[in-house]
Design an enzyme around this catalytic site. Structure first.
Site, short mmCIF file in Angstrom:
data_model
loop_
_atom_site.label_atom_id
_atom_site.label_comp_id
_atom_site.label_asym_id
_atom_site.label_seq_id
_atom_site.Cartn_x
_atom_site.Cartn_y
_atom_site.Cartn_z
N HIS A 154 -19.71 24.49 -39.83
CA HIS A 154 -19.49 25.89 -40.24
C HIS A 154 -20.00 26.84 -39.15
CE1 HIS A 154 -20.08 29.52 -42.63
NE2 HIS A 154 -19.85 28.94 -43.79
N GLU A 254 -14.59 27.42 -38.69
CA GLU A 254 -15.23 26.21 -39.21
C GLU A 254 -14.28 25.03 -39.10
OE1 GLU A 254 -16.64 27.25 -43.17
OE2 GLU A 254 -16.70 29.34 -42.58
C1 BG6 Z 1 -17.64 30.15 -45.99
C2 BG6 Z 1 -16.89 30.41 -47.26
O1 BG6 Z 1 -17.28 28.90 -45.50
O2 BG6 Z 1 -19.05 30.17 -46.23
C3 BG6 Z 1 -17.33 31.75 -47.83
O3 BG6 Z 1 -15.51 30.37 -47.01
C4 BG6 Z 1 -18.86 31.77 -48.01
O4 BG6 Z 1 -16.68 32.00 -49.08
C5 BG6 Z 1 -19.50 31.42 -46.69
O5 BG6 Z 1 -19.27 33.04 -48.46
C6 BG6 Z 1 -21.03 31.41 -46.69
O6 BG6 Z 1 -21.52 30.54 -47.65
P1 BG6 Z 1 -23.08 30.35 -47.87
O7 BG6 Z 1 -23.24 29.35 -48.96
O8 BG6 Z 1 -23.65 29.86 -46.56
O9 BG6 Z 1 -23.64 31.71 -48.22
#
Ligand code: BG6
Length: 278
Positions: A154, A254
Site C-alpha cells: 500500500h 498500491e
Molecule cells: C486504501 C483504501 O487502500 O486504504 C481506502 O482504498 C482507505 O478506502 C485507505 O481509506 C487507508 O486505510 P487505513 O486502514 O490505513 O486507514
C-alpha cells in the site's frame, strides 16, 4: 550497513544504508517507512504525526495489507488484515555490492493470527535496496486446506503538490470505484481534484507517476490490480495520524491482489507479489 535500531519509545526498526540509497523498515509489520536515494528527497510519504506504537499501523511508507485487503465482513477484525500490526522476525540481511543490499523478514501463524484467520501460513518480505526499490511478498500455504488471500503493498508516494501530479499507464482499464461501488473505465491519465478510491483491474504494464520535477515508475508482478487512493479534504479530516493538509502531499498507488484479483492457494502453494519502484 544494516543496523538494528530503536526509537526512544523502544519501537524497533532495521536501517539499511548503501552508496545508492537508504531505507528504514519497522519490525512491526515489516513496514518500510523511509526510502531515499543518496542526495535525493525521500520517495515515500510519511505522516509527520504518525504514531510509532505497537498495535497501530504507521501512516505512510508501505503498509502490508494481508491476508485481506480493505475491511473484513466480520467488522471487529482489523481493516487491511493483521500483517501490518503484527511483529515480524528479521531473517537476514546481505550487502550484495556497494550499491545493493537486501533484507528479509518473516511472519508465521501463531495463536494471535489463528484467532483472526484460522490458516497456517508463512509470509516473507524480501526487500532489495539500490537506486531502485523492490519489495517481494511471498505467501506460502503450509495448511492442509486451500485458502484465499487479497493483499496490497500500500505504497504512499510523496508528491510536491497533488495538483501537479498525474498517473499514466491505466488508460482504458476497468476499475471499481470504491466510493460509488460502480464499475467504470479509465479515460486518459488520472489527475486529482476530488477524493479518489479505485481498484483498477486487468493492469499489465508499467505505471508512471508524474510530478513537477520527477517521474516514478512502478512495475508489478503477480498482480493484475492496482489501487489508487487520495482521501482529499473531507476524508483526511476523519483519518487517523494525518494532518488536515496531508492529502496535498501524497497519493497511494498500491500493488495489489484485490477485488476480482483474489488468489487461491492450495496446500503447499506459494504466491509472490512484487512491486518495483524505479
Ligand atoms: C486504501 C483504501 O487502500 O486504504 C481506502 O482504498 C482507505 O478506502 C485507505 O481509506 C487507508 O486505510 P487505513 O486502514 O490505513 O486507514
Amino acid at each position: 550497513m544494516i543496523t538494528h535500531k530503536k526509537l526512544p519509545n523502544g519501537f524497533e526498526y532495521i536501517e539499511v544504508k548503501n552508496r545508492a540509497a537508504e531505507v528504514k523498515i519497522a519490525m512491526q509489520g515489516a513496514h518500510l517507512f523511509h526510502y531515499a536515494r543518496t542526495d535525493e528527497e525521500p520517495l515515500l510519504w510519511l505522516s509527520e504525526v504518525s504514531d510509532f506504537k505497537l498495535g497501530k499501523a504507521i501512516r505512510g511508507g508501505v503498509p502490508i495489507c494481508w491476508p485481506w485487503f480493505g475491511f473484513h465482513e466480520e467488522r471487529s477484525l482489523p481493516q487491511h488484515g493483521f500483517a501490518r500490526i503484527s511483529m515480524w522476525e528479521f531473517v537476514c540481511g546481505k550487502e550484495i555490492d556497494e550499491k545493493t543490499s537486501s533484507v528479509t523478514f518473516r511472519l508465521t501463524c501463531n495463536d494471535e493470527t489463528l484467532k483472526m484467520w484460522s490458516y497456517r501460513f508463512e509470509l516473507k518480505l524480501h526487500v532489495v535496496i539500490s537506486d531502485n526499490l523492490t519489495l517481494e511478498l511471498k505467501t506460502t500455504n503450509i495448511d492442509d486446506r486451500e485458502f484465499e488471500i487479497t493483499q496490497a503493498l500500500h505504497t504512499y508516494f510523496k508528491v510536491s503538490h497533488i495538483s501537479h501530479v498525474s498517473i499514466k499507464g491505466l488508460d482504458k482499464k476497468p476499475y471499481l470505484d470504491a466510493l460509488t461501488y460502480k464499475n467504470e473505465l479509465q479515460k486518459g491519465d488520472i489527475i486529482f481534484n476530488e477524493e479518489v478510491d479505485r481498484v483498477y483491474q486487468e493492469v499489465d504494464g508499467e505505471i508512471v507517476l508524474r510530478d513537477k520535477n520527477r517521474e516514478i515508475h512502478i512495475k508489478n508482478q503477480g498482480s493484475f490490480s492496482v489501487v489508487v487512493w487520495n482521501p482529499w479534504i473531507e476524508k483526511t479530516k476523519r483519518m487517523s495520524a494525518m494532518r488536515e493538509d496531508a492529502y496535498i502531499y501524497f497519493l497511494c498507488i498500491e500493488s495489489a491482489n484485490a477485488f476480482d484479483d483474489v488468489r487461491v492457494l492450495e496446500s503447499g502453494d506459494s504466491h509472490t507479489l512484487v512491486a518495483t519502484v524505479l
